[in-house]
Design an enzyme around this catalytic site. Sequence first.
Site, PDB file in Angstrom:
ATOM      1  N   GLU A 248       0.860  -0.826  -0.280  1.00  0.00           N
ATOM      2  CA  GLU A 248      -0.187   0.282  -0.038  1.00  0.00           C
ATOM      3  C   GLU A 248       0.936   1.347   0.050  1.00  0.00           C
ATOM      4  O   GLU A 248       1.663   1.179   0.956  1.00  0.00           O
ATOM      5  CB  GLU A 248      -1.070   0.007   0.869  1.00  0.00           C
ATOM      6  CG  GLU A 248      -1.822  -1.154   1.254  1.00  0.00           C
ATOM      7  CD  GLU A 248      -2.459  -1.266   0.062  1.00  0.00           C
ATOM      8  OE1 GLU A 248      -3.378  -0.262  -0.406  1.00  0.00           O
ATOM      9  OE2 GLU A 248      -3.105  -2.399   0.325  1.00  0.00           O
ATOM     10  N   GLU A 457      -6.523  -4.632   2.379  1.00  0.00           N
ATOM     11  CA  GLU A 457      -6.942  -4.534   4.462  1.00  0.00           C
ATOM     12  C   GLU A 457      -7.599  -4.072   4.057  1.00  0.00           C
ATOM     13  O   GLU A 457      -8.982  -3.542   3.853  1.00  0.00           O
ATOM     14  CB  GLU A 457      -5.376  -3.812   4.705  1.00  0.00           C
ATOM     15  CG  GLU A 457      -4.629  -3.784   3.477  1.00  0.00           C
ATOM     16  CD  GLU A 457      -2.873  -3.560   4.236  1.00  0.00           C
ATOM     17  OE1 GLU A 457      -2.672  -1.494   4.383  1.00  0.00           O
ATOM     18  OE2 GLU A 457      -2.470  -3.991   5.378  1.00  0.00           O
TER      19      GLU A 457
HETATM   20  N1  NAD Z   1      -1.926   3.351   0.742  1.00  0.00           N
HETATM   21  C1  NAD Z   1      -1.800   2.876   2.414  1.00  0.00           C
HETATM   22  O1  NAD Z   1      -2.046   2.513   3.246  1.00  0.00           O
HETATM   23  C2  NAD Z   1      -0.438   4.522   3.283  1.00  0.00           C
HETATM   24  C3  NAD Z   1      -0.779   4.252   4.183  1.00  0.00           C
HETATM   25  C4  NAD Z   1       0.171   4.772   4.833  1.00  0.00           C
HETATM   26  C5  NAD Z   1       1.673   5.862   4.500  1.00  0.00           C
HETATM   27  N2  NAD Z   1       1.197   5.851   2.949  1.00  0.00           N
HETATM   28  C6  NAD Z   1       2.825   6.080   1.906  1.00  0.00           C
HETATM   29  O2  NAD Z   1       3.930   5.786   3.058  1.00  0.00           O
HETATM   30  C7  NAD Z   1       4.365   7.092   2.720  1.00  0.00           C
HETATM   31  C8  NAD Z   1       5.355   7.416   4.125  1.00  0.00           C
HETATM   32  O3  NAD Z   1       6.217   6.532   5.126  1.00  0.00           O
HETATM   33  P1  NAD Z   1       7.553   6.361   4.861  1.00  0.00           P
HETATM   34  O4  NAD Z   1       8.230   8.217   4.559  1.00  0.00           O
HETATM   35  O5  NAD Z   1       7.562   5.922   5.994  1.00  0.00           O
HETATM   36  O6  NAD Z   1       7.567   5.285   3.315  1.00  0.00           O
HETATM   37  P2  NAD Z   1       8.701   4.759   3.487  1.00  0.00           P
HETATM   38  O7  NAD Z   1       8.839   3.426   2.220  1.00  0.00           O
HETATM   39  O8  NAD Z   1       9.891   5.343   3.614  1.00  0.00           O
HETATM   40  O9  NAD Z   1       9.075   4.006   4.719  1.00  0.00           O
HETATM   41  C9  NAD Z   1       8.077   2.753   5.270  1.00  0.00           C
HETATM   42  C10 NAD Z   1       9.375   1.666   5.229  1.00  0.00           C
HETATM   43  O10 NAD Z   1       9.736   0.214   5.052  1.00  0.00           O
HETATM   44  C11 NAD Z   1      10.533   0.130   5.284  1.00  0.00           C
HETATM   45  N3  NAD Z   1      12.021   0.317   4.414  1.00  0.00           N
HETATM   46  C12 NAD Z   1      12.350   1.626   3.834  1.00  0.00           C
HETATM   47  N4  NAD Z   1      13.361   0.970   2.253  1.00  0.00           N
HETATM   48  C13 NAD Z   1      13.125   0.115   2.882  1.00  0.00           C
HETATM   49  C14 NAD Z   1      14.030  -1.151   2.076  1.00  0.00           C
HETATM   50  N5  NAD Z   1      14.798  -1.012   1.261  1.00  0.00           N
HETATM   51  N6  NAD Z   1      13.292  -2.284   2.015  1.00  0.00           N
HETATM   52  C15 NAD Z   1      12.762  -2.530   2.738  1.00  0.00           C
HETATM   53  N7  NAD Z   1      11.808  -1.559   4.097  1.00  0.00           N
HETATM   54  C16 NAD Z   1      12.279  -0.352   3.588  1.00  0.00           C
HETATM   55  C17 NAD Z   1      11.054   2.055   6.302  1.00  0.00           C
HETATM   56  O11 NAD Z   1      11.653   1.648   7.312  1.00  0.00           O
HETATM   57  C18 NAD Z   1       9.532   1.731   6.683  1.00  0.00           C
HETATM   58  O12 NAD Z   1       9.456   0.820   8.127  1.00  0.00           O
HETATM   59  C19 NAD Z   1       3.542   8.062   2.060  1.00  0.00           C
HETATM   60  O13 NAD Z   1       4.302   7.842   0.134  1.00  0.00           O
HETATM   61  C20 NAD Z   1       2.825   7.559   1.989  1.00  0.00           C
HETATM   62  O14 NAD Z   1       1.448   7.854   1.019  1.00  0.00           O
HETATM   63  C21 NAD Z   1       0.646   4.845   2.400  1.00  0.00           C
END
Ligand code: NAD
Length: 478
Positions: A248, A457
């Site tokens: 997501e 979800e």
């Molecule tokens: N669609 C949804 O349900 C939903 C809900 C909330 C947030 N979001 C999105 O989340 C983003 C913001 O959150 P963020 O900045 O924490 O996102 P992010 O992608 O930077 O991080 C999300 C998670 O992924 C992990 N991660 C980062 N790199 C990784 C890798 N290479 N391999 C595995 N895991 C890794 C991070 O440590 C963190 O736990 C926004 O784009 C937002 O739109 C989506």
Amino acid sequence: MSTVHIPNLIGGEEVAGDGLERYNPADPAELVAVAPASGTEAVGAAVTAAAAAQPAWAALPAPARGAILLDAAEILRGRHEEAARDLVREEGKTLPEARGEVRRAIDVLRFFGSEGWRLGGQVLPSSLPDTMVHTRREPLGVAGLITPWNFPIAIPAWKMAPALISGNTVVLKPAELTPLSTRHLTQALVRAGLPAGVLNVVHGTGAVVGEALVCDPRVAAVSFTGSTTVGMRIERTVQERRGRVQVEMGGKNALVVLDDADVEQAARIAVAGGFGLTGQACTASSRVICTPGVHDDFVAALIKEAARFRPGDGLADGTLMGPVVSKQQLATVTAAIERARSEGATFAAGGEAPEELMLAPTVLTGLDRGSAAAREEIFGPVVTVLQAADLEEAIDLVNDSRYGLAAGLCTRNLAAAQRFAAGVRVGVVKVNRPTTGLDLNVPFGGVGDSSSNTFREQGAVAVDFYTWSKSVYLGWNG
Ligand SMILES: NC(=O)c1ccc[n+]([C@@H]2O[C@H](COP(=O)([O-])OP(=O)(O)OC[C@H]3O[C@@H](n4cnc5c(N)ncnc54)[C@H](O)[C@@H]3O)[C@@H](O)[C@H]2O)c1
């Protein structure tokens, strides 16, 4: 307030460590939490523990698994206010927003705890005599859950609860910025009597801990919420090893305001969706599309409403909008604002340099649909107002996006609402309601680059992702 040191949880043991430090975004002097910056060996140990615990957990009757989730809900309810305040100190949202999020986690545990009484398959007629056919839901095994900082208690809850109730064990990798909020949830589950190894938590960076979890072939299912760049990579990696994956990701959600809308109400809906949660929601209304007859009145009403969202400490009375979560996120948001300035945007509100992480609500007008601010997710308190000639052009504009998470419409016309609901290519449609805010019993997810768009979800359908279906033919006589 004192700093909380948060350990990993592996096979029922708490394993201390440090390396991740989290400061209060509203008070940069306050060190809120320290968590381990774990290495890959911790992930390996957690997956081993989860795999070992899984058969016995799956063998428990589902209502018995559910009873633990229901007890965890009560334990978290007893710590509701403490968890909400910690969430404000750690993530920055306002206290009412944080209370709502903790409440959501409690309700999710209750919902899926009760699902323990309802999980079942189908009974189907067979073509053979004296034969019954039924389907069983089987757990996948070990589920790897990777979660973002913006809903650090609700999102882990809405992934863990369906995973656990259907007999999977879990390795959770919480977001680096928000270990404490997630800890309130995992502690409630442990205190409710979850057997050792059923839930494991490994803190660390995405590049180390996240990657190791995604690549481990013993992790049967990976559920990720976060940015689109990371999510798309995870999806490819897990698919290549033939695991099950659900991602997501981001959104560029539009709110359409038609000429017949109640303008004051539309402005309140726009600020709730655009500036509530500091605009840091995947379903945030980051663009508003107005038809010509309402545009100027709407922008005037929006400016008035936006003025109420002066950023401040989320714990202070009357704060409607907290700070941006981190310096890094602020740099991303201000870069998007400066790009809009260079593309010729008019600043109907905002545009001043922020003090620390306190960024004023920003309303951009005068941009065209091709501009970066109209197309790219910003994930901060920035709303871009665009124009469309009529409903059909507005629908076209909503759909002219790589994303497809949520879209809203303000109108008094039922036919327009129905046309909009049918015409937009998004997972969630809201009419006369903010694009943010979802019911926990309703499926949630998007299309395009917002979501893997396979399993949803939330709601009862969430367990589909965590189970597979087995068909059993049961014959008697000859
Ligand atoms: N669609 C949804 O349900 C939903 C809900 C909330 C947030 N979001 C999105 O989340 C983003 C913001 O959150 P963020 O900045 O924490 O996102 P992010 O992608 O930077 O991080 C999300 C998670 O992924 C992990 N991660 C980062 N790199 C990784 C890798 N290479 N391999 C595995 N895991 C890794 C991070 O440590 C963190 O736990 C926004 O784009 C937002 O739109 C989506």
